[in-house]
Design an enzyme around this catalytic site. Structure first.
Site, PDB file in Angstrom:
ATOM      1  CD  GLU A 176      -2.873   1.370   0.578  1.00  0.00           C
ATOM      2  OE1 GLU A 176      -2.551   1.542  -0.618  1.00  0.00           O
ATOM      3  OE2 GLU A 176      -4.037   1.466   0.986  1.00  0.00           O
ATOM      4  CG  ASP A 177      -0.889   4.821  -1.535  1.00  0.00           C
ATOM      5  OD1 ASP A 177      -1.574   4.230  -0.670  1.00  0.00           O
ATOM      6  OD2 ASP A 177      -1.384   5.612  -2.349  1.00  0.00           O
ATOM      7  CG  ASP A 206      -5.077   9.238   6.488  1.00  0.00           C
ATOM      8  OD1 ASP A 206      -4.718   9.617   7.609  1.00  0.00           O
ATOM      9  OD2 ASP A 206      -5.759   9.954   5.727  1.00  0.00           O
ATOM     10  CG  PHE A 225      -3.344  15.518   1.287  1.00  0.00           C
ATOM     11  CD1 PHE A 225      -4.204  14.488   1.636  1.00  0.00           C
ATOM     12  CD2 PHE A 225      -3.010  15.687  -0.055  1.00  0.00           C
ATOM     13  CE1 PHE A 225      -4.740  13.648   0.668  1.00  0.00           C
ATOM     14  CE2 PHE A 225      -3.543  14.848  -1.027  1.00  0.00           C
ATOM     15  CZ  PHE A 225      -4.414  13.829  -0.661  1.00  0.00           C
ATOM     16  NE  ARG A 262      -2.799   8.219  -9.283  1.00  0.00           N
ATOM     17  CZ  ARG A 262      -3.428   7.827  -8.180  1.00  0.00           C
ATOM     18  NH1 ARG A 262      -2.756   7.416  -7.132  1.00  0.00           N
ATOM     19  NH2 ARG A 262      -4.749   7.838  -8.113  1.00  0.00           N
TER      20      ARG A 262
HETATM   21  P1  IMP Z   1      -7.284   5.306   4.781  1.00  0.00           P
HETATM   22  O1  IMP Z   1      -8.423   4.381   4.417  1.00  0.00           O
HETATM   23  O2  IMP Z   1      -7.777   6.562   5.449  1.00  0.00           O
HETATM   24  O3  IMP Z   1      -6.198   4.635   5.574  1.00  0.00           O
HETATM   25  O4  IMP Z   1      -6.692   5.857   3.443  1.00  0.00           O
HETATM   26  C1  IMP Z   1      -5.953   5.114   2.604  1.00  0.00           C
HETATM   27  C2  IMP Z   1      -5.934   5.730   1.229  1.00  0.00           C
HETATM   28  O5  IMP Z   1      -6.223   7.124   1.228  1.00  0.00           O
HETATM   29  C3  IMP Z   1      -4.533   5.614   0.682  1.00  0.00           C
HETATM   30  O6  IMP Z   1      -4.359   4.398   0.039  1.00  0.00           O
HETATM   31  C4  IMP Z   1      -4.442   6.811  -0.225  1.00  0.00           C
HETATM   32  O7  IMP Z   1      -4.918   6.470  -1.499  1.00  0.00           O
HETATM   33  C5  IMP Z   1      -5.355   7.847   0.397  1.00  0.00           C
HETATM   34  N1  IMP Z   1      -4.590   8.830   1.211  1.00  0.00           N
HETATM   35  C6  IMP Z   1      -4.550   8.951   2.555  1.00  0.00           C
HETATM   36  N2  IMP Z   1      -3.747   9.948   2.943  1.00  0.00           N
HETATM   37  C7  IMP Z   1      -3.248  10.479   1.810  1.00  0.00           C
HETATM   38  C8  IMP Z   1      -2.316  11.551   1.539  1.00  0.00           C
HETATM   39  O8  IMP Z   1      -1.751  12.231   2.416  1.00  0.00           O
HETATM   40  N3  IMP Z   1      -2.069  11.782   0.228  1.00  0.00           N
HETATM   41  C9  IMP Z   1      -2.621  11.076  -0.794  1.00  0.00           C
HETATM   42  N4  IMP Z   1      -3.473  10.068  -0.584  1.00  0.00           N
HETATM   43  C10 IMP Z   1      -3.792   9.777   0.698  1.00  0.00           C
HETATM   44 MG    MG Z   2      -4.067   3.864  -1.857  1.00  0.00          MG
END
Ligand code: IMP
Ligand code: MG
Length: 183
Positions: A97-98, A101, A150, A163
């Protein structure tokens, strides 16, 4: 540096060094086994492409695409847009995963993949932003832990752009209009 950025948080050389370390750890932890990397599209693409070059064990690649985000706001609702091609039953699966959050995407992902009965299931994330966690997920491999900002670049986007930047940067406030970071 791209003009929409406030700062570069993780430079290309730091990314390369961190990813090399992750690859070495994974290679030694999975020694003598075969690992199936499941990349979460689209954010994983640059990270996964570089990570696999540092993995020396037998490696399979597969992908999923989930949808949960609109701009910088998580909707909390995750759905599968594209599913795995291969059967992962009995396999050692490592999700790539990237960024984690809120953790909602990863907790959905783990619940979903567990039903397919892999032999093992772990997470490898390039970035961890623990300050906004809503779902408790245990991450085995983390490249970098970052503050509640962010970020874009190296696969991560804001409304599908940035990206292609070869580093991780923080977007300027005026570019992210009216965005609340902790949801
Ligand atoms: P989560 O479900 O809140 O953990 O979010 C996961 C997804 O939200 C990641 O796989 C990203 O695609 C996107 N995301 C969360 N934070 C960021 C950020 O700071 N920049 C860009 N994408 C983010
Ligand atoms: Mg993602």
């Amino acid at each position: 540096m791209h003009r929409d950025l406030e700062e570069i948080l993780i430079s290309t050389p730091r990314l390369n060094a961190g990813i090399k370390k992750l690859g070495r750890r994974i290679s030694s932890d999975y020694a003598g086994r075969s690992v199936t990397l499941v990349g979460v599209l689209k954010g994983c693409v640059l990270f996964m492409a570089d990570l696999v070059r540092h993995i020396s064990v037998e490696t399979r690649l597969d992908f999923m695409m989930l949808s949960s985000y609109c701009g910088t706001q998580s909707t909390g609702v995750v759905r599968t847009v594209l599913d795995l091609k291969e059967n992962i039953e009995g396999r050692d699966v490592l999700v790539v995963e990237d960024i984690v959050d809120s953790g909602l995407t990863m907790s959905y992902m783990l619940r979903n993949l567990k039903t397919r009965r892999p032999k093992s299931l772990e997470i490898c994330t390039l970035l961890d932003k623990p300050s906004c966690r809503k779902a408790n997920v245990s991450i085995k491999y983390t490249g970098f832990t970052i503050p509640n900002k962010f970020v874009v670049g190296y696969g991560l986007d804001y409304n599908e752009i940035y990206r292609n930047l070869p580093y991780i940067g923080v977007l300027k406030k005026e570019v992210i209009e009216g965005t609340k970071l902790c949801r």
